[in-house]
Design an enzyme around this catalytic site. Structure first.
Site, PDB file in Angstrom:
ATOM      1  CB  CYS B  30     -17.550   4.889  10.979  1.00 19.37           C
ATOM      2  SG  CYS B  30     -18.817   3.704  11.237  1.00 19.37           S
ATOM      3  CE  LYS B  57     -18.411   5.600  21.449  1.00 20.03           C
ATOM      4  NZ  LYS B  57     -18.747   4.319  21.683  1.00 20.03           N
ATOM      5  CB  VAL B  70     -21.625   6.046  14.612  1.00 19.16           C
ATOM      6  CG1 VAL B  70     -21.435   7.464  15.380  1.00 19.16           C
ATOM      7  CG2 VAL B  70     -20.356   5.536  14.267  1.00 19.16           C
ATOM      8  CD  GLU B  86     -27.550  -2.763  15.230  1.00 21.61           C
ATOM      9  OE1 GLU B  86     -26.707  -3.243  14.301  1.00 21.61           O
ATOM     10  OE2 GLU B  86     -27.270  -2.903  16.514  1.00 21.61           O
ATOM     11  CB  SER B  87     -25.066   0.404   8.944  1.00 20.73           C
ATOM     12  OG  SER B  87     -24.792  -1.074   9.119  1.00 20.73           O
TER      13      SER B  87
END
Lengths: 251, 251
Positions: B30, B57, B70, B86-87
């Site tokens: 990801c 999941k 993720v 939230e990256s």
């Protein structure tokens, strides 16, 4: 003095005084534009408003927003007069540069959690948009919308404050407000006078009532009938962007 | 010691020591997860990695990421052990809390412009994803992808620095890198050994070569063949998340 019409394809670029005052490019019914307007209003930051027709964009608009999106904020007092885009980036920039009535918390964790909460509105928006703006929304749209709103009711309960920002309006409050101003339009576009359930969303609906009294919000607010009328024009493929402006007298 | 497999539906929740060390929930392929991994690696922040199967999941994963997305970063040293999602929010939080090797500029305008630039990758990602992950991408996908990348070539020219962050790698560099690591997989999935044009993207491809030498990037990098193999399993509807891990010996 702002020009109260949306500039469109073929409209000449507006001639604005070289006064160093911020220029906000926006669309009157755009909730993302409203985020920027709210922060500017809450902090009493002088600015010019330039309205953009999103269906027939003026040719010069990509000078300020390369992808043609609104809002854009042009920093006319900065060398090169750059323009910022992305409503949340604009809001955070204004909050840093104009710390009067600070909206985001200083604490990195609280700030991160507030930003995440703002993003949590997306599933509600995604669910309700087809109901507001299309003729045949999916049947599960309203239940999905309601489930997504539960997060905000729970969060107000957890925070135990009138606003998401605490005792005062904060960034979360202003960033999610534009959609809460539009949700009551559902009663005009959904058969049966649809309303959010007062018991299920007790705190959230109290918050809506409280927010509606804020000076910055009142300055920009449109009523639910006007939002609903705009939605109908958009559903019909002919969005009437200028609908909320006074009609110019015929010459 | 991280468990080198993706936890899935039915997997018991991993028992981790109560050591106050950050826990990163992620998926090995990801790109958003990789953003968080890169910031953690660049700043040498100790953390446990817990891999999540995104197709099946584990039931307990919504405890950390309510929408099941993720990455999630659990702050085990903070009361209540909250998790962030939230990256970009995670990356900025880490940058504020661990200022060693600061990644975002201090200046509000530069910071805003960097955040906007990160968002400008979206049109490139949106265009190229159908090519990487579906069997029948639209015919204009690659031209749209290339047009969207022009922004980054222009921006490196304008900034006249080896990295978007300047003389050193900054937030923009790490936040967009995961996709640039994957783009070379196009030569394995598109007929004709597709490569980006060296003349059109001279500075950007130099940047890619330079980035590939960074220690944090090398620590996490996968080669383009491995990315391409994963893409094929995903195209076929059976993503093999564990593909990059050593195969466990049969007992």
């Amino acid at each position: 003095m702002d020009v109260l019409k949306h500039f469109k394809k073929g409209s000449p670029k507006p001639e604005l005084p070289n006064d160093g005052i911020l220029r906000l490019y926006l669309m009157r019914f755009c909730p993302y534009s409203q985020r920027a307007s709210l922060v500017l209003a809450a902090k009493h930051i002088p600015h010019h408003k330039i309205y953009i027709d999103l269906t027939e964009k003026p040719e010069w608009y990509t000078d300020f927003s390369p992808l043609g999106k609104v809002p854009a904020l042009q920093l006319t007092a900065v060398p090169g007069q750059p323009a910022l885009v992305e409503s949340l980036v604009i809001a955070e920039y204004l909050d840093e540069l104009y710390p009067v009535r600070q909206l985001l918390p200083e604490d990195p964790l609280q700030k991160a959690q507030d930003k995440i909460l703002i993003q949590r509105l997306s599933p509600a928006i995604d669910a309700v948009y087809p109901v507001l703006f299309t003729k045949d929304p999916p049947g599960d749209a309203l239940p999905n919308f309601e489930n997504a709103l539960d997060v905000f009711e729970q969060e107000l309960t957890r925070r135990a404050t009138p606003y998401f920002g605490g005792a005062q309006i904060g960034m979360v409050d202003y960033m999610i407000w534009p959609w809460f101003e539009r949700f009551p339009a559902l009663k005009h576009v959904v058969p049966g006078e649809y309303e959010l359930d007062r018991a299920r969303y007790a705190k959230l609906l109290d918050w809506v009532d409280l927010m509606a009294k804020d000076e910055a919000i009142k300055e920009i607010a449109l009523d639910s009938e006007t939002h609903a009328q705009f939605m109908v024009t958009r559903q019909e493929g002919q969005p009437n962007y200028d609908m909320a402006f006074p009609v110019a007298a015929e010459e």
